[in-house]
Motif scaffolding. Structure first.
Motif, PDB file in Angstrom:
ATOM      1  N   GLN A 184       1.163   0.932 -11.867  1.00 26.81           N
ATOM      2  CA  GLN A 184       1.266   2.379 -12.066  1.00 26.81           C
ATOM      3  C   GLN A 184       1.139   3.099 -10.723  1.00 26.81           C
ATOM      4  N   PHE A 185       0.161   2.689  -9.935  1.00 30.31           N
ATOM      5  CA  PHE A 185      -0.033   3.312  -8.617  1.00 30.31           C
ATOM      6  C   PHE A 185       1.181   3.071  -7.727  1.00 30.31           C
ATOM      7  N   ALA A 186       1.705   1.860  -7.748  1.00 26.60           N
ATOM      8  CA  ALA A 186       2.749   1.456  -6.804  1.00 26.60           C
ATOM      9  C   ALA A 186       4.120   2.013  -7.132  1.00 26.60           C
ATOM     10  N   GLU A 189       2.347   6.639  -9.643  1.00 26.61           N
ATOM     11  CA  GLU A 189       1.244   7.539  -9.328  1.00 26.61           C
ATOM     12  C   GLU A 189       0.597   7.214  -7.983  1.00 26.61           C
ATOM     13  N   PRO A 190       1.371   7.095  -6.924  1.00 30.06           N
ATOM     14  CA  PRO A 190       0.742   6.873  -5.616  1.00 30.06           C
ATOM     15  C   PRO A 190       0.030   8.139  -5.151  1.00 30.06           C
ATOM     16  N   VAL A 191      -1.160   7.975  -4.602  1.00 30.94           N
ATOM     17  CA  VAL A 191      -1.940   9.120  -4.128  1.00 30.94           C
ATOM     18  C   VAL A 191      -2.319   8.883  -2.674  1.00 30.94           C
ATOM     19  N   GLY A 192      -1.855   9.767  -1.799  1.00 27.84           N
ATOM     20  CA  GLY A 192      -2.192   9.666  -0.388  1.00 27.84           C
ATOM     21  C   GLY A 192      -2.684  10.992   0.137  1.00 27.84           C
ATOM     22  N   GLY A 247     -10.992   0.234 -11.067  1.00 24.05           N
ATOM     23  CA  GLY A 247      -9.727   0.929 -10.899  1.00 24.05           C
ATOM     24  C   GLY A 247      -9.534   2.043 -11.900  1.00 24.05           C
ATOM     25  N   LYS A 248      -8.880   3.124 -11.442  1.00 25.32           N
ATOM     26  CA  LYS A 248      -8.572   4.243 -12.322  1.00 25.32           C
ATOM     27  C   LYS A 248      -7.167   4.128 -12.908  1.00 25.32           C
ATOM     28  N   GLY A 272     -11.454   3.189  -4.882  1.00 26.94           N
ATOM     29  CA  GLY A 272     -11.547   2.709  -6.248  1.00 26.94           C
ATOM     30  C   GLY A 272     -10.380   3.038  -7.145  1.00 26.94           C
ATOM     31  N   ILE A 273      -9.318   3.609  -6.603  1.00 23.48           N
ATOM     32  CA  ILE A 273      -8.211   4.031  -7.470  1.00 23.48           C
ATOM     33  C   ILE A 273      -7.509   2.847  -8.104  1.00 23.48           C
TER      34      ILE A 273
END
Length: 611
Positions: free
Chosen positions: A230-232, A235-238, A224-225, A214-215
């Protein structure tokens, strides 16, 4: 797809070395003032590297090697190619089972694995991540899960705006239609339409990396959070061995050690990439000023490379060349590694624009071995098949013997008289009508223009006029998709290590540029050879399973497709890449395998005192 340049591609991977294909600060040389980027004055804990221009850090959107290299460090998929060797191993999974009919896979995840934001990795995160791959309009690899692996699903068509601002249709999975289910907190089940021989190998690709559920809200059911952009980019989170720190386009990117990594924790505090699209600037930065610890062939332009400087070599049990390179322009002798990666580079023809006789004349005139030695300075291997030797049916020896005994246009020789004859028989050539066409190469390549010029001069002697043109890589691809290329240079780097990953580009129905998203730009149809290739590909698709019987049927069909391509000269094979790595003596880095350096994770690299 490359010589010593880096290329970006939409379905074509960016690669470096002498084989994939165009794709990679002027004055960015470092000043050695102790800022971590100059002349060995950094702390010694941050690995210094060079990268080409990146496009995204979203695993499902990335199609270029530059982005993939960084994504490989930040995100973990279920499986992994350890040190880019092509035998896959578990990464996020503890174990897996396969049903008797080879269609249903049950994966048991490791427990206690944490994302960089502290959330635990669960089966629901995997389902969400793979749904994005299959359903999101941000995905550029939906075919990996829908077609290549073939997870059961229903399809629909969505319209999105591409990078050129144009509306384009995309075939994706209908919402939540994937046969993919979290059957427990740490268990998931996936069912395929039919067995597929390379399922686990595909799951090692970064497109299947797992991100928190759901990020991003780009599939139905999730708000989406953070926004996708922004994620790409920020703020990518893996769940990989390094977590994101920063990325400034065409300048630098940085990741830091993730101390709670579930696997082997990084031996360095982080990685810093200088980002440049200029091979000369990369050479100055890394080889002259010693601002990078590890460098690759794309960082050393062919014009500045000397084959004579490769010395003290030996060959290991995987055929990799190990030795020294030097001295460099910066006065160093570096550790050298040469790896024949699973890649192919070729001259493609629009068969509607360039007659078969002219295509055959090009094949008769091209001496692949001489081109590799004279133009690429030995940084590759002459090719006569589209399938690379490492994955050719029966292996490299079968590749060579089949080519030596059957290649119809002269094995590593130029046959002028036969070129003249095939043109004469078709009403072209000396004393007959001339023919003119354009060969388009990617703009950043320093070697393909030389290949084109050599072939152009040979063709002049048989009354064929070939103009060598260049275009930015994305422009070349756009022209190809629209059917506006007559001949072009491109390459392909493995998505998974099997011939069908390569030969799918030669499946005639998917070369039709009048349809959306052709796999190649050849418009190959209506000939006996095209019909043979079509039947062979359908045989491959009817024998996708992991059994010996299916493998035997595929092997026969693979060879049929290669010979059909020879007959009509749709792709003119030119070379397979020798991917090279140069590392300074203070670096301890494992050798990588045939999947290429971009598939290697850097958590097991150690750095000593820089000199």
């Amino acid at each position: 797809m490359t010589d010593t340049d880096n290329l970006t591609r939409r379905r074509f991977l960016k690669a470096t070395g002498g084989a994939a294909t165009a794709a990679a600060l002027a004055g960015c040389t470092g000043d050695g003032d102790g800022d971590g980027n100059g002349n060995g004055n950094s702390s010694g804990k941050t690995l210094q590297l060079i990268n080409s221009t990146m496009t995204t850090l979203d695993p499902v959107k990335a199609t270029d090697t530059a982005s993939g290299t960084v994504i490989q460090q930040i995100f973990d998929p279920l499986m992994n190619y350890p040190n880019a060797e092509i035998a896959v191993e578990n990464l996020l999974v503890e174990n897996h089972e396969v049903s008797d009919d080879q269609r249903t896979y049950t994966f048991k995840l490791k427990e206690g694995v944490k994302f960089h934001n502290g959330d635990e990795v669960t089966a629901s995160d995997v389902v969400y991540s793979w749904r994005r791959l299959a359903e999101s309009t941000n995905s550029r690899r939906s075919y990996f899960i829908l077609d290549s692996i073939g997870v059961e699903h229903e399809t629909t068509t969505k319209t999105y705006t591409n990078e050129d601002g144009e509306e384009e249709e995309l075939t994706v999975a209908k919402t939540n239609s994937l046969s993919l289910e979290a059957t427990g907190d740490y268990e998931l089940e996936m069912t395929l339409v039919e067995p597929f021989h390379s399922t686990l190998e595909m799951l090692a690709y970064t497109s299947f990396a797992v991100i928190p559920e759901g990020i991003i809200g780009d599939i139905e059911g999730y708000d989406g959070k953070v926004k996708h952009g922004q994620f790409a980019t920020k703020e990518p989170v893996g769940a990989g061995p390094f977590k994101f720190k920063s990325w400034t386009s065409d300048d630098s990117a940085e990741v830091t050690k993730y101390k709670n990594y579930h696997g082997e924790k990084a031996k360095v505090d982080g990685i810093h990439w200088m980002i440049s699209s200029d091979a000369d600037a990369q050479h100055t930065y890394g080889f002259i000023n010693k601002n990078a610890d590890i460098l690759y062939a794309g960082n050393l332009p062919t014009s500045k490379y000397s084959q004579d400087k490769v010395k003290d070599t030996s060959t290991d049990d995987q055929g990799r060349i190990v030795g020294k390179y030097g001295s460099t322009a910066g006065g160093a002798t570096m550790d050298y590694l040469g790896v024949s990666t699973i890649s192919s580079y070729y001259m493609g023809f629009n068969t509607e624009a360039v007659p078969k006789a002219v295509r055959q004349a090009c094949a008769y005139l091209m001496n692949q071995e001489r081109l590799v030695n004279d133009v690429f300075k030995g940084r590759g291997e002459a090719s006569h098949h589209f399938t690379p030797p490492m994955i050719y049916p029966g292996g490299a020896n079968k590749y060579k013997s089949h080519a030596e005994n059957n290649y119809p246009y002269g094995y590593n020789e130029s046959q002028l008289e036969k070129a003249e004859q095939v043109l004469k028989d078709a009403g072209y050539g000396p004393g007959n009508e001339s023919f003119s066409f354009t060969f388009t190469v990617y703009q950043s390549s320093t070697t393909w223009p030389k290949v084109g010029n050599i072939l152009r001069d040979q063709l002049k002697s048989v009354n064929v006029n070939m103009e060598v043109n260049n275009a930015p890589f994305n422009t070349l691809l756009s022209r190809g998709r629209n059917g506006n290329l007559e001949a072009y240079s491109l390459g392909w780097v493995m998505d998974w290590p099997a011939p069908d990953n390569f030969l799918g580009l030669l499946y005639p129905p998917l070369t039709d540029t009048s349809k959306s998203s052709p796999q190649s730009y050849t418009n190959w149809s209506g000939t006996d050879a095209a019909n043979q290739a079509t039947s062979a590909w359908e045989k491959i698709q009817s024998n996708r399973g992991p059994t010996d019987e299916a493998q035997s049927a595929r092997n026969e069909a693979y060879v049929t497709m290669e010979e059909a391509n020879w007959e009509d000269v749709v792709f003119l094979p030119t070379y397979h890449n020798l991917e090279e790595r140069f590392s300074y003596e203070w670096v301890d880095v494992p050798k990588y395998g045939g999947a290429g350096y971009s598939r290697q994770m850097y958590n097991n690299v150690e750095i000593g005192e820089r000199k």
